[in-house]
Enzyme design. Structure first.
Site, short mmCIF file in Angstrom:
data_model
loop_
_atom_site.label_atom_id
_atom_site.label_comp_id
_atom_site.label_asym_id
_atom_site.label_seq_id
_atom_site.Cartn_x
_atom_site.Cartn_y
_atom_site.Cartn_z
N GLY A 1 0.82 -1.20 0.00
CA GLY A 1 0.00 0.00 0.00
C GLY A 1 0.86 1.26 0.00
N SER A 2 0.39 2.26 0.71
CA SER A 2 1.00 3.59 0.61
C SER A 2 2.44 3.64 1.13
CB SER A 2 0.17 4.60 1.37
OG SER A 2 -1.13 4.60 0.86
N THR A 3 2.84 2.67 1.97
CA THR A 3 4.22 2.71 2.47
C THR A 3 5.22 2.54 1.33
OG1 THR A 3 3.89 0.39 3.03
CG2 THR A 3 3.86 1.97 4.85
N PHE A 4 4.70 2.13 0.15
CA PHE A 4 5.61 1.96 -0.98
C PHE A 4 5.76 3.26 -1.77
CE2 PHE A 4 6.93 0.24 -5.15
CZ PHE A 4 7.96 -0.58 -4.74
N LYS A 5 4.90 4.24 -1.48
CA LYS A 5 4.94 5.48 -2.27
C LYS A 5 6.29 6.19 -2.24
CE LYS A 5 -0.01 6.29 -2.25
NZ LYS A 5 -1.10 6.90 -1.48
#
Lengths: 598, 215
Positions: free
Chosen positions: A305-309
Site C-alpha cells: 500500500g502507501s508505504t511503498f509510495k
C-alpha cells in the site's frame, strides 16, 4: 662292534645310537646331548614366537576392522540423545538460547548393596516419588529401570550425595530459552530429539553445532560447552522486549490477526528488533500453535500500500521524470484501463487539485502518484522494480523466506493498470522485511543492504571469529534523491497522516500505509493491513522502524492510527537506548524551562 | 730392566712352622689337643707348599675354602708374602697369564652382547618412563577433565540462573504498579562533548629567585 656298544652302560640316552656306532661316536653323541636340549628349547620358543606372530597377523590383518569397531564402541563416550549446540547471545551478550544438562535416572536393583526399602526411602527424599511406589518399580526388572527424567543439576547433585550403588545418572543436553517467547521468532526452537524447528536454530545449524569430537580427543562428559564460541545476534534484547510488549498490546487493542514490528539499522542491514505477534514459547514448543512457528514477517507476502509510495517517488526522482519542487494535479478520481482509482478521502475531500510532491506524500494521494508514475515508461518502471529486488528474496538469514511477487513483464508493460496500481503500492506483494529493506535504502543514501539477524560467532574475548558472508550492498538511489524523499517523509510526520508518530525534539520521517486485503476469492474485501514506516533521525538517518498490523478491527483502523503510535513508542525507546541526540526543534515546554533557568 | 716379585717357599716354610707352633700352643681351644699340634703344623706346611705352586687365583680360592674350616684357615691365611725383588735375565721375559684369545666370531658376539645389554637397559628404562608418563598423563587429564566438567556445569547453572533473574525482573517491570516508566526522550539529557580545548600554556614564572630563601 654292536655287542660292545650294547655292553656299555646306558644312562640317560633315550634313543639308542645306531648299532654301528663306535665308542667315540657314542661319546660324541653324549656330548651332543645338551645341544639337543638347547635345540628343543629353541624350537619351543620359536614355535611360541611363530604362534604369537600368527596370532598378531590374524588380529591385525584379518579381523582388524571388526576389532576397530568394537574398540570404538567401547571408547565412545556415552552418546547423548542429541547433540549439544552453541549458545546464542544478543547484542549486549545476554544469553537467549543455551543448552543445559538434564539427567535421566536409571536404577539397577541387581547392583544394590543396601536393602531396597532403604534405597527407596533415600530416593523418595530427593525425587517426588513415594517409597512404596519406588519399591514397586524396583521389582520390574533386574537393571535399567528408568525412574525419572529431566532431573536438574541440583537434584542430580543430591542424588550423587546419597552415595548409593545401583543408580545411574545419564546427562543429556536440553535447549533452554531464558527469555521465553521474546526471541522465539528469531531463534526458532529445538525439539526434544535435537532437531531445529525454525529461525536461526535451523538456518545456522552447522555453526551452532559443535564439531564432532575427534577420536581419542578427551571430551567433557556433559558436552554442553566444548568451546567458548557463541553465536551473537544483532537483536538488542532491551528494544526487543519493548517492541514485543508494545506490539502485543496494539494487536490486543485492535483485536488484530497478527502484527510485526521491525527495527533495522540501515547502515549495515542489522535487524535490531524483530517482534512478531502472536508468538510462542520455544521452551514449550509442543504446546504452541503450529501456525506461529513461521515468522510471518519473512514468510508471508502482503501488498504494502502507501508505504511503498516513497520508493516510487525515489524512482521518479532518480529517473528525472519529476523534480522535488514540481507540482502534480490530483483529480481525486481517475479511470485507468476502465478501472476507477481514487483517493481514500475522495468521498469527503474530493479533488485536491494541484499539489506539491511533498503534499502528495503528506496526504497520501493515490491519483497524484498514478499521474507521477505515468510519466515513467512502463518498461523502465518494471526494470526499476526488478533492480530493487521485488519478486526476489532479500537474502535474510532466517529460513523460510518467500520471494515477493510482481506481474510478468508483458502484463506490466502491456496494460496501464498494473503500473498505476503499483504506483500506490498495490498489485504486487512483498514481505514485511523486504519493505524495511527498501526503506533502508532511503535511510542509508541509496544502498540495498542485506537484512540479517546474526552477527557471527564470537569468542570469550568478544571478538568475531566467524562472520556470515553477505553480498556487498548495491547502490540503487543517489544520496541526493534519498535526502529529498526523506524531507518529504518528514512532512508526513510533522503535519500529515503520520503525525501520531511524532517524537518531541526529533526529526522523524515516516509514511503510513493502509492496504485493502485480497480475500480468498481474489477480490479486495473489507479487511485491511495497516502499516507505518519511519526513518530516524532525519538529520543523520540510521534506523528504519516498520510496524505492520494485519486485520485490525474497528472503524478507525488506519496506518496512522494503529501502527504510527506503536512506532512512536518504539522510537522513544530507540533514541534513548541508542543514544540518538535530538536533532529537531526544541519543544515549547522545554523552551520555557530553559528560559526559566536563564 | 725387568723386576718381578718372587716367592721363596723354603724360607717361608721355616717361619711358617715356627709361627704355627706358637699359635697352636697358645690357642686356648687347642689346650687338650696339643699332641696333634705337630701333625697339624706338618699338614699346614704341606698345604703352604701346594699353595705356592698354584697360581694367585687358586691361592685365594684355597684360602677362602680354608676359611670354612677354622683350624686350616689359621694355617693357610698366615702365609706371608715377603716379596723379594729379583733381577731377571734380559732374554727371559715373564708374561702375565693372558686371557685366552677368543675367536673373532665370539669376540663379535661378546661385543654385540655388551651393546645389546646397554640398548636393552636404555629401552627398558625408556619403556618404564613412557609407561609411567602415560599413566600419569592419563590420570591428570582425567582429573582436569572432571574439573572442567564440574566448572562448566557450574557456569551453565550460573548463566541460566542469571538469565532467569533478568527475565523475572523484566516481567516485574512491565507490571502496572512496578513504578518503572518506559523510556521517554524528554527524561534524558544529551550532553554534547565539548570540543577539545588547546592545552593551556603554563604561566611563565620568572626563574629568578627573589632572593635567598630560608626555611
Amino acid at each position: 662292534m654292536a655287542v660292545s656298544t650294547r655292553s656299555r652302560p646306558r644312562r640317560r640316552q633315550t634313543r639308542a645310537p645306531s648299532p654301528r656306532s663306535t665308542p667315540e661316536q657314542i661319546q660324541d653323541f653324549r656330548h651332543n646331548l645338551p645341544r639337543l636340549r638347547l635345540i628343543s628349547v629353541w624350537l619351543f620358543l620359536l614355535v611360541g614366537m611363530l604362534g604369537l606372530g600368527a596370532r598378531l597377523a590374524y588380529l591385525q590383518l584379518f579381523i582388524n576392522d571388526e576389532l576397530k569397531l568394537r574398540a570404538e564402541e567401547q571408547q565412545a563416550i556415552q552418546s547423548t540423545p542429541r547433540a549439544s549446540r552453541r549458545q546464542m547471545i544478543d547484542l549486549q551478550g545476554n544469553v537467549v538460547a543455551m543448552d543445559r544438562v538434564l539427567y535421566t535416572l536409571y536404577v539397577h536393583p541387581m547392583l544394590f548393596k543396601k536393602p531396597e526399602a532403604e534405597i527407596a526411602e533415600a530416593l523418595s527424599s530427593v525425587l517426588d516419588l513415594s517409597p512404596s511406589k519406588l519399591t514397586q518399580m524396583f521389582t520390574a526388572q533386574e537393571s535399567g529401570i528408568k525412574l525419572s527424567t529431566d532431573i536438574s543439576e541440583e537434584t542430580a547433585k543430591r542424588l550423587r550425595a546419597l552415595r548409593l550403588d545401583g543408580l545411574d545418572l545419564l546427562p543429556s543436553p536440553q535447549r533452554m530459552y531464558p527469555q521465553g517467547e521474546l526471541f522465539a521468532q528469531v531463534t526458532g526452537y529445538v525439539d526434544l530429539e535435537g532437531a531445529p524447528g525454525a529461525g536461526v536454530e535451523l538456518g545456522y545449524e552447522s555453526q551452532l553445532l559443535y564439531d564432532d569430537p575427534k577420536a581419542g580427543e578427551p571430551t567433557p562428559m556433559q558436552q554442553v560447552t566444548r568451546d567458548d564460541l557463541q553465536m551473537q545476534l544483532t537483536i538488542d534484547s532491551r528494544l526487543q522486549r519493548i517492541a514485543q510488549e508494545g506490539l502485543a498490546a496494539t494487536v490486543a487493542e485492535f483485536n488484530a490477526k497478527r502484527g510485526a514490528l521491525i527495527v533495522m539499522d540501515s547502515r549495515n542491514g542489522e535487524i535490531v528488533t524483530m517482534a512478531i505477534a502472536p508468538t510462542y514459547d520455544p521452551n514449550e514448543y509442543y504446546n504452541a500453535n503450529i501456525e506461529y512457528f513461521k515468522n510471518w514477517a519473512v514468510s508471508d507476502l502482503y501488498e504494502p500500500g502507501s508505504t511503498f509510495k516513497p520508493i516510487n517517488v525515489a524512482i521518479a526522482l532518480e529517473e528525472g521524470v519529476i523534480s522535488a519542487t514540481e507540482s502534480i494535479n490530483d483529480e481525486g478520481r481517475i479511470f485507468v484501463d476502465g478501472w476507477p482509482i481514487q483517493n481514500v478521502d475522495f468521498d469527503t475531500s474530493g479533488a485536491r487539485g494541484v499539489m506539491s510532491i511533498t503534499d502528495v506524500m503528506r496526504y497520501s494521494s493515490n491519483v497524484a502518484m498514478v499521474r507521477m508514475m505515468q510519466r515513467l515508461p512502463r518498461g523502465d518502471y518494471f526494470s526499476w522494480l526488478q533492480k530493487l529486488g521485488l519478486g526476489d528474496v532479500t537474502g535474510v538469514d532466517l529460513p523460510g523466506e518467500s520471494s515477493g511477487q510482481i506481474k510478468e513483464k508483458e502484463q506490466f508493460v502491456g496494460g496501464e493498470i498494473e503500473a498505476a496500481t503499483t504506483a500506490f503500492g498495490q498489485g504486487f506483494s512483498l514481505t514485511v522485511l523486504q519493505l524495511a529493506q527498501l526503506h533502508a535504502t532511503l535511510a542509508n543514501g541509496g544502498k540495498l543492504v542485506t537484512p540479517h539477524v546474526v552477527r557471527g560467532l564470537v569468542n570469550a574475548q568478544n571478538e568475531l571469529t566467524w562472520k556470515p558472508e553477505r553480498p556487498t550492498p548495491k547502490q540503487v538511489f543517489s544520496p541526493e534523491t534519498t535526502r529529498q524523499v526523506l524531507a518529504m517523509m518528514k512532512a508526513v510526520v510533522d503535519d500529515g497522516t503520520g503525525s501520531a508518530a511524532k517524537v518531541e525534539g526529533y526529526q522523524i520521517a515516516g509514511k503510513t500505509g493502509t492496504a485493502q486485503k485480497v480475500t480468498e476469492y481474489g477480490t479486495y474485501g473489507d479487511q485491511r493491513i495497516t502499516s507505518f514506516v519511519s526513518i530516524a533521525p532525519v538529520s543523520d538517518p540510521r534506523y528504519v522502524v516498520l510496524a505492520v498490523i494485519d486485520e485490525p478491527q474497528g472503524e478507525n483502523a488506519y496506518g496512522g492510527t494503529v501502527a504510527a503510535p506503536l512506532v512512536k513508542k518504539m522510537l522513544e525507546s530507540l533514541v534513548v537506548l541508542e543514544g540518538v541526540a535530538p536533532d529537531g526543534a526544541i519543544a515549547p515546554a522545554d523552551e520555557k524551562a530553559i528560559e526559566a533557568l536563564e | 730392566m725387568v723386576f718381578a716379585t718372587e716367592f721363596d717357599p723354603t724360607h717361608q716354610n721355616a717361619r711358617q712352622n715356627a709361627r704355627q707352633n706358637v699359635r697352636l700352643r697358645t690357642s686356648p681351644t687347642s689346650g687338650n689337643a696339643s699332641s696333634s699340634a705337630v701333625a697339624f703344623s706338618a699338614a699346614a706346611q704341606e698345604a703352604a707348599n701346594r699353595v705356592v705352586k698354584s697360581d694367585v687365583t687358586s691361592s685365594v680360592k684355597s684360602s677362602a675354602k680354608s676359611n670354612v674350616v677354622p683350624m686350616q684357615s689359621s694355617a693357610s691365611l698366615n702365609i706371608g708374602h715377603p716379596a723379594r725383588r729379583v733381577r731377571l735375565d734380559e732374554n727371559k721375559s715373564l708374561s702375565l697369564p693372558k686371557r685366552p684369545k677368543l675367536p673373532l666370531r665370539l669376540q663379535l658376539l661378546t661385543r654385540f652382547q655388551q651393546a645389546s645389554t646397554v640398548v636393552t637397559t636404555l629401552l627398558v628404562t625408556g619403556a618404564l618412563a613412557m609407561y609411567g608418563s602415560t599413566v600419569y598423563v592419563d590420570k591428570s587429564t582425567n582429573h582436569a577433565l572432571l574439573q572442567l566438567d564440574s566448572l562448566q556445569g557450574e557456569s551453565q547453572q550460573l548463566t541460566s540462573a542469571n538469565e532467569s533473574i533478568k527475565q523475572s525482573l523484566a516481567e516485574q517491570a512491565i507490571q502496572e504498579n512496578s513504578g518503572l516508566d518506559p523510556y521517554d526522550p524528554g527524561d534524558v539529557l544529551f550532553l554534547e562533548p565539548e570540543p577539545l580545548r588547546a592545552a593551556r600554556q603554563p604561566a611563565q614564572t620568572s626563574l629568578e629567585m627573589p632572593g635567598p630563601l630560608g626555611y
